[in-house]
Design a protein around this motif. Structure first.
Motif, PDB file in Angstrom:
ATOM      1  N   GLY A  94      -2.624   7.961   5.263  1.00  0.00           N
ATOM      2  CA  GLY A  94      -3.490   6.907   5.747  1.00  0.00           C
ATOM      3  C   GLY A  94      -4.111   6.872   7.604  1.00  0.00           C
ATOM      4  O   GLY A  94      -5.563   6.748   6.973  1.00  0.00           O
TER       5      GLY A  94
ATOM      6  N   MET B 260     -10.770   1.820   1.044  1.00  0.00           N
ATOM      7  CA  MET B 260      -9.940   3.132   2.159  1.00  0.00           C
ATOM      8  C   MET B 260     -11.023   4.297   1.784  1.00  0.00           C
ATOM      9  O   MET B 260     -10.977   4.945   0.688  1.00  0.00           O
ATOM     10  CB  MET B 260      -8.449   3.523   1.929  1.00  0.00           C
ATOM     11  CG  MET B 260      -7.590   2.622   2.329  1.00  0.00           C
ATOM     12  SD  MET B 260      -7.614   1.965   3.627  1.00  0.00           S
ATOM     13  CE  MET B 260      -6.784   2.592   4.536  1.00  0.00           C
TER      14      MET B 260
ATOM     15  N   THR C 127       0.797  -1.565   0.316  1.00  0.00           N
ATOM     16  CA  THR C 127       0.194   0.059  -0.135  1.00  0.00           C
ATOM     17  C   THR C 127       0.678   1.300   0.031  1.00  0.00           C
ATOM     18  O   THR C 127       1.964   1.239   0.664  1.00  0.00           O
ATOM     19  CB  THR C 127      -0.916  -0.257   0.981  1.00  0.00           C
ATOM     20  OG1 THR C 127      -1.338  -1.398   1.342  1.00  0.00           O
ATOM     21  CG2 THR C 127      -2.057   1.619   1.542  1.00  0.00           C
TER      22      THR C 127
ATOM     23  N   MET D  62      -4.185   6.774  -1.028  1.00  0.00           N
ATOM     24  CA  MET D  62      -4.224   5.565  -0.893  1.00  0.00           C
ATOM     25  C   MET D  62      -4.295   4.772  -1.792  1.00  0.00           C
ATOM     26  O   MET D  62      -5.203   4.530  -3.131  1.00  0.00           O
ATOM     27  CB  MET D  62      -4.919   4.756   0.181  1.00  0.00           C
ATOM     28  CG  MET D  62      -5.060   5.881   1.328  1.00  0.00           C
ATOM     29  SD  MET D  62      -3.294   5.713   2.010  1.00  0.00           S
ATOM     30  CE  MET D  62      -3.528   4.115   3.223  1.00  0.00           C
TER      31      MET D  62
ATOM     32  N   GLU E 132       0.963   5.274  -0.173  1.00  0.00           N
ATOM     33  CA  GLU E 132       1.017   6.679   0.716  1.00  0.00           C
ATOM     34  C   GLU E 132       1.008   7.649  -0.132  1.00  0.00           C
ATOM     35  O   GLU E 132       2.048   7.839  -0.372  1.00  0.00           O
ATOM     36  CB  GLU E 132       0.466   6.747   1.842  1.00  0.00           C
ATOM     37  CG  GLU E 132       0.190   5.464   2.788  1.00  0.00           C
ATOM     38  CD  GLU E 132       0.303   5.515   4.035  1.00  0.00           C
ATOM     39  OE1 GLU E 132       0.220   7.068   5.009  1.00  0.00           O
ATOM     40  OE2 GLU E 132       0.361   4.499   4.608  1.00  0.00           O
TER      41      GLU E 132
END
Length: 251
Positions: free
Chosen positions: A132, A202, A87, A99, A89
């Motif tokens: 996040g 997300m 993942t 994200m 960012e």
């Protein structure tokens, strides 16, 4: 929150998926591999795998490709390829936050590709945790309202503990806690609802709204990131207005 699903619908109508069929098959196969590796090859006990297979079938992915991906994830196909989930960012222009989830067999390829995509459109990568905190991880389902009315979907949402049920006109969105994913998926399956999208997403805690031109430029960045081979999903905090959606559809 429904802007993402509306944009996904627009892309399907514009035929973007058909133009990139091979890339879609690759993305779907990697999701099947990861799902099978983490939860086993039994679709009855591994709902993530069942969902990945349903998505693959909806895109007319050949049966042999699906079975090969399942075996690879379960370790039955020793082709030497090892996939991992990453993942990323980052920040985009105008205070936007992103994200990006990836599945890759070569981190050394994916990282510079991602960094280039961000910088090309005025964004930059961020350290883990820097972005996040602005997002909540939730279960997400989107399906045509022709399959289930909003009133019935709302009632179902109350029963299964959904956080929100959104009437998007042609599409209904359900947002729920992560731990409710299988419960909601099973409930939808029982009433013969087949989601266009379903998974863990997300969701931005607070969205920002840009003018139409800035939104169009931002969405070009999102599309460029989405087109990278290793990218599975892109989530962001930009609220896509109806005016911007109309401009995107006309583009």
């Amino acid at each position: 929150m429904s802007g993402h699903s509306k944009w996904s619908t627009i892309k399907r109508k514009k035929g973007v998926a058909d133009a990139k069929r091979g890339a879609i098959f690759t993305r779907l196969a990697r999701e099947i591999v990861i799902s099978s590796r983490e939860g086993g090859s039994d679709v009855d006990s591994n709902f993530r795998l069942r969902l990945a297979i349903d998505k693959a079938r909806a895109e007319n992915m050949p049966k042999d490709n699906i079975e090969r991906a399942i075996k690879r994830g379960a370790g039955e196909d020793k082709d030497g390829t090892v996939f991992e989930e990453i993942t990323f960012e980052g920040y985009g222009p105008h205070g936007s936050a992103l994200m990006v989830t990836c599945v890759t067999d070569n981190r050394n390829r994916t990282v510079p590709d991602m960094r280039h995509a961000f910088s090309k459109y005025g964004g930059n990568m961020a350290e883990v945790g820097a972005v996040g905190w602005q997002f909540d991880r939730k279960s997400y389902f989107a399906f045509p309202s022709s399959q289930l009315s909003f009133d019935k979907a709302f009632e179902l949402g109350i029963v299964v503990g959904a956080d929100d049920v959104v009437d998007g006109g042609d599409t209904i969105d359900i947002y729920a806690p992560v731990e409710s994913f299988k419960t909601i998926a099973d409930a939808l399956h029982q009433v013969h609802v087949h989601p266009d999208e379903a998974g863990l997403r997300m969701i931005a805690k607070q969205e920002i709204e840009l003018d139409v031109d800035s939104t169009l430029k931002f969405m070009k960045m999102v599309e460029a990131i989405e087109e990278l081979d290793d990218v599975q999903d892109v989530f962001h905090n930009v609220k896509v207005s109806d005016e911007a959606l109309a401009a995107l559809e006309a583009a």
